[in-house]
Design a protein around this motif. Structure first.
Motif, PDB file in Angstrom:
ATOM      1  N   GLN A   3       1.063  -1.291   0.064  1.00 45.55           N
ATOM      2  CA  GLN A   3       0.049  -0.113   0.012  1.00 45.55           C
ATOM      3  C   GLN A   3       0.853   1.173   0.024  1.00 45.55           C
ATOM      4  O   GLN A   3       1.886   1.131   0.792  1.00 45.55           O
ATOM      5  N   LEU A   4       0.421   2.227  -0.820  1.00 40.78           N
ATOM      6  CA  LEU A   4       1.265   3.533  -1.057  1.00 40.78           C
ATOM      7  C   LEU A   4       0.522   4.634  -0.430  1.00 40.78           C
ATOM      8  O   LEU A   4      -0.788   4.647  -1.183  1.00 40.78           O
ATOM      9  N   VAL A   5       1.045   5.471   0.071  1.00 36.92           N
ATOM     10  CA  VAL A   5       0.346   6.651   0.634  1.00 36.92           C
ATOM     11  C   VAL A   5       1.132   7.842   0.183  1.00 36.92           C
ATOM     12  O   VAL A   5       2.234   8.152   0.928  1.00 36.92           O
ATOM     13  N   GLU A   6       0.590   8.590  -0.677  1.00 35.68           N
ATOM     14  CA  GLU A   6       1.481  10.051  -1.035  1.00 35.68           C
ATOM     15  C   GLU A   6       0.886  11.076  -0.021  1.00 35.68           C
ATOM     16  O   GLU A   6      -0.181  11.222   0.607  1.00 35.68           O
ATOM     17  N   CYS A  22       6.119   9.453  -0.422  1.00 41.24           N
ATOM     18  CA  CYS A  22       5.260   8.078  -0.871  1.00 41.24           C
ATOM     19  C   CYS A  22       5.776   7.136   0.366  1.00 41.24           C
ATOM     20  O   CYS A  22       6.919   6.761   0.112  1.00 41.24           O
ATOM     21  N   ALA A  23       4.988   6.934   1.303  1.00 44.21           N
ATOM     22  CA  ALA A  23       5.135   5.679   2.115  1.00 44.21           C
ATOM     23  C   ALA A  23       4.715   4.694   1.715  1.00 44.21           C
ATOM     24  O   ALA A  23       3.478   4.432   1.404  1.00 44.21           O
ATOM     25  N   ALA A  24       5.297   3.394   1.942  1.00 42.85           N
ATOM     26  CA  ALA A  24       5.009   2.129   1.507  1.00 42.85           C
ATOM     27  C   ALA A  24       4.849   1.210   2.785  1.00 42.85           C
ATOM     28  O   ALA A  24       5.889   1.329   3.454  1.00 42.85           O
ATOM     29  N   SER A  25       3.930   0.411   2.626  1.00 45.59           N
ATOM     30  CA  SER A  25       3.717  -0.536   3.669  1.00 45.59           C
ATOM     31  C   SER A  25       4.453  -1.853   3.226  1.00 45.59           C
ATOM     32  O   SER A  25       4.907  -2.009   2.115  1.00 45.59           O
ATOM     33  N   ASP A  88       3.035  22.339 -14.038  1.00 44.56           N
ATOM     34  CA  ASP A  88       3.286  21.147 -13.297  1.00 44.56           C
ATOM     35  C   ASP A  88       2.158  20.754 -12.373  1.00 44.56           C
ATOM     36  O   ASP A  88       2.148  19.647 -11.699  1.00 44.56           O
ATOM     37  N   THR A  89       1.105  21.476 -12.874  1.00 43.48           N
ATOM     38  CA  THR A  89      -0.058  21.273 -11.938  1.00 43.48           C
ATOM     39  C   THR A  89      -0.813  19.893 -12.290  1.00 43.48           C
ATOM     40  O   THR A  89      -0.892  19.732 -13.608  1.00 43.48           O
ATOM     41  N   ALA A  90      -0.851  19.153 -11.481  1.00 45.15           N
ATOM     42  CA  ALA A  90      -1.448  17.754 -11.658  1.00 45.15           C
ATOM     43  C   ALA A  90      -1.794  16.901 -10.613  1.00 45.15           C
ATOM     44  O   ALA A  90      -1.101  17.503  -9.429  1.00 45.15           O
ATOM     45  N   VAL A  91      -2.383  15.461 -10.723  1.00 46.80           N
ATOM     46  CA  VAL A  91      -2.396  14.875  -9.514  1.00 46.80           C
ATOM     47  C   VAL A  91      -1.235  13.943  -9.521  1.00 46.80           C
ATOM     48  O   VAL A  91      -0.844  13.516 -10.670  1.00 46.80           O
ATOM     49  N   TYR A  92      -0.186  13.913  -8.646  1.00 44.88           N
ATOM     50  CA  TYR A  92       0.975  13.164  -8.617  1.00 44.88           C
ATOM     51  C   TYR A  92       0.765  12.006  -7.811  1.00 44.88           C
ATOM     52  O   TYR A  92       0.086  11.785  -6.892  1.00 44.88           O
ATOM     53  N   TYR A  93       1.280  10.794  -8.642  1.00 45.52           N
ATOM     54  CA  TYR A  93       1.044   9.133  -8.074  1.00 45.52           C
ATOM     55  C   TYR A  93       2.293   8.660  -8.021  1.00 45.52           C
ATOM     56  O   TYR A  93       3.173   8.850  -8.696  1.00 45.52           O
ATOM     57  N   CYS A  94       2.302   7.733  -6.856  1.00 43.78           N
ATOM     58  CA  CYS A  94       3.388   6.984  -6.579  1.00 43.78           C
ATOM     59  C   CYS A  94       3.274   5.529  -7.086  1.00 43.78           C
ATOM     60  O   CYS A  94       2.127   4.967  -7.063  1.00 43.78           O
ATOM     61  N   ARG A  95       4.162   4.980  -7.890  1.00 44.08           N
ATOM     62  CA  ARG A  95       4.069   3.684  -8.457  1.00 44.08           C
ATOM     63  C   ARG A  95       5.070   2.798  -7.580  1.00 44.08           C
ATOM     64  O   ARG A  95       6.042   3.151  -7.836  1.00 44.08           O
ATOM     65  N   ALA A  96       4.969   1.647  -7.305  1.00 37.43           N
ATOM     66  CA  ALA A  96       5.933   0.512  -7.144  1.00 37.43           C
ATOM     67  C   ALA A  96       5.780  -0.667  -7.898  1.00 37.43           C
ATOM     68  O   ALA A  96       4.652  -1.184  -8.237  1.00 37.43           O
ATOM     69  N   TYR A 105       1.878  -1.431  -8.169  1.00 45.20           N
ATOM     70  CA  TYR A 105       1.155  -0.862  -7.028  1.00 45.20           C
ATOM     71  C   TYR A 105       1.097   0.662  -7.375  1.00 45.20           C
ATOM     72  O   TYR A 105       1.933   1.258  -7.611  1.00 45.20           O
ATOM     73  N   TRP A 106      -0.056   1.300  -7.209  1.00 50.70           N
ATOM     74  CA  TRP A 106      -0.289   2.732  -7.215  1.00 50.70           C
ATOM     75  C   TRP A 106      -0.881   3.292  -5.768  1.00 50.70           C
ATOM     76  O   TRP A 106      -1.696   2.873  -5.116  1.00 50.70           O
ATOM     77  N   GLY A 107      -0.593   4.461  -5.763  1.00 48.97           N
ATOM     78  CA  GLY A 107      -1.056   5.160  -4.438  1.00 48.97           C
ATOM     79  C   GLY A 107      -2.279   5.989  -5.058  1.00 48.97           C
ATOM     80  O   GLY A 107      -2.521   5.856  -6.208  1.00 48.97           O
ATOM     81  N   GLN A 108      -2.840   6.684  -4.125  1.00 49.16           N
ATOM     82  CA  GLN A 108      -4.032   7.398  -4.336  1.00 49.16           C
ATOM     83  C   GLN A 108      -3.969   8.696  -5.204  1.00 49.16           C
ATOM     84  O   GLN A 108      -4.823   9.289  -5.678  1.00 49.16           O
TER      85      GLN A 108
END
Length: 116
Positions: A3-6, A22-25, A88-96, A105-108
């Protein structure tokens, strides 16, 4: 399962800076390639930066302004964003990506808005 949390998004003026986290469990964080992606309204999601081990890569649009890093002891990946522009305006997502199993895996996502 990961699980990823940005966090760290927000509103910033042009020329300003933000640092996303981005913190990963889970365990064995070092076995994952990590990446930051972004999606602006009406546009496709695009790659911003990746880090695998100690190797990094960047989209041309952010080279020299953004820096990706990771702290495996904290299971966290960062994106330091400097000299921010309105584009640069956007929703930024973390991917593992698991390097052996090739699972993603993707964050929200976290919103970044650059505006005066």
């Amino acid at each position: 399962q990961v699980q990823l949390v940005e966090s760290g998004g927000g509103l910033v003026q042009p020329g300003g800076s933000l640092r996303l986290s981005c913190a990963a469990s889970g365990s064995f964080f070092a076995i994952y390639a990590m990446g930051w992606y972004r999606q602006a309204p009406g546009k496709q999601r695009e790659l911003v930066a990746t880090i695998t081990g100690g190797s990094t890569s960047y989209a041309d649009s952010v080279k020299g302004r953004f820096t990706i890093s990771r702290d495996n002891a904290k299971n966290t990946v960062y994106l330091q964003m400097n000299s921010l522009k309105p584009e640069d305006t956007a929703v930024y997502y973390c991917r593992a990506t698991h390097l052996i199993l090739n699972r993603d895996y993707w964050g929200q996502g976290t919103q970044v808005t650059v505006s005066s």
